[in-house]
Scaffold this motif. Structure first.
Motif: not given
Length: 256
Positions: A216-228
Motif C-alpha cells: 500500500i502506498s499513501v501520498s498527499k498533496t501539500k495542504p494539511g499536516f498528516l499523522v499516520f
C-alpha cells in the motif's frame, strides 16, 4: 426418504457453508515500525512524564496527545486523554486496532508524520483482505490522499479527503469513522490547550477481497499536516474440506 432430493441439497448446503466461512477473517496488525518518525503522545513511564516531541498540529510543533496516566499524573481533571491500553477495541465500524504508543516505553516513535506534499508505503502480508483500516489525523485542514493498492495481478488507485481532526464524521460515512473520539490536546510542557473535540480517525480503504494484496502506498498533496498512526487488515480466510468437515487453516505470523 427422498434420496434424490438429499443428494441434490447436500452439495448446495455445503457450498453455502463454505461461502459463509470465507466471509470470516483474521485481524492483522500491519508492521509499520520502519515508517515511524514521530512521537506525538506523552507517556507516563517509571513515575515520570516523557513528553511528545513531534505532535499532531502546528507542523508537529504545536500540540500532542497524552495517555490517561500521563494526564492524571500531570494533574488534569477528568481529561479526555488516550486510553493507557493502546489496543483500541473493535466496534461496528472497525476491528481492534493497535496503536504504537506505550506507557512502558519512553523512547520509541509512535507514528509517521507528513508535512506538506509527501508519501510513504508499506508491505502487507500477502492475503486477500475484506478491509484495510488506516489510523490517521489531519490538522490545519483536511488532507487529500491518494492510496495505491498493489495486488499480485495489478494496481488500484483511490482518492480520499481526510477531514481535519476537529471535524465530526457522519455516522453514515462509508469510509471514515472514529478510532479515538473527543480528545483533548496539550501544548509545550504538556499544558492542555483545548479540552476536547479532537479525534484520531480511521479510514477503510476497501481493498478488493478477490485479489491478493501486496503493498500500500499513501501520498498527499501539500495542504494539511498528516499523522499516520496504524494499519490493520481483516483477511478473507478460506476453509478447506478434510475428512467430511470444514477446517480452518492454521494462523499465520502476525495474525490475531
Amino acid at each position: 426418504m427422498n434420496f434424490k432430493l438429499i443428494a441434490f441439497l447436500f452439495p448446495c448446503l455445503l457450498m453455502a457453508s463454505i461461502s459463509i466461512a470465507q466471509q470470516k477473517g483474521k485481524v492483522i496488525q500491519i508492521d509499520i515500525d520502519t515508517l515511524l518518525n514521530a512521537r506525538p503522545v506523552t507517556t507516563f513511564t517509571d513515575g515520570s512524564l516523557t513528553s511528545w516531541t513531534k505532535g499532531i498540529d502546528g507542523g508537529g510543533d504545536g500540540d500532542g496527545y497524552l495517555t490517561m496516566a500521563a494526564a492524571v499524573f500531570h494533574g488534569d481533571k477528568a481529561p479526555h486523554a488516550l486510553p493507557d491500553v493502546s489496543l483500541i477495541p473493535a466496534n461496528a465500524s472497525h476491528p481492534a486496532v493497535k496503536l504504537h504508543y506505550d506507557n512502558a516505553n519512553n523512547w520509541n516513535n509512535q507514528a509517521r508524520y507528513v508535512a506538506g506534499e509527501g508519501s510513504f508505503a508499506f508491505d502487507v502480508l500477502h492475503r486477500k483482505y475484506t478491509g484495510m483500516y488506516l489510523g490517521l489525523t489531519s490538522s490545519e485542514g483536511p488532507s487529500q490522499l491518494k492510496i495505491t493498492l498493489v495486488y499480485q495481478d495489478g494496481i488500484e488507485t483511490k482518492e480520499f479527503n481526510l477531514p481535519d481532526y476537529y471535524n465530526d464524521i457522519p455516522a453514515t460515512d462509508a469510509n471514515f469513522s472514529y478510532l479515538v473520539h473527543d480528545l483533548a490536546k496539550w501544548g509545550k510542557k504538556d499544558v492542555m490547550t483545548e479540552k476536547d473535540h479532537h479525534n484520531i480517525d480511521v479510514l477503510n480503504i476497501h481493498p478488493d477481497p478477490k485479489r491478493i494484496l501486496l503493498r500500500i502506498s499513501v501520498s498527499k498533496t501539500k495542504p494539511g499536516f498528516l499523522v499516520f498512526w496504524s494499519a490493520t487488515g481483516v483477511t478473507v480466510v478460506r476453509k478447506s474440506i478434510h475428512g467430511g468437515g470444514v477446517n480452518k487453516k492454521s494462523p499465520q505470523p502476525g495474525e490475531n
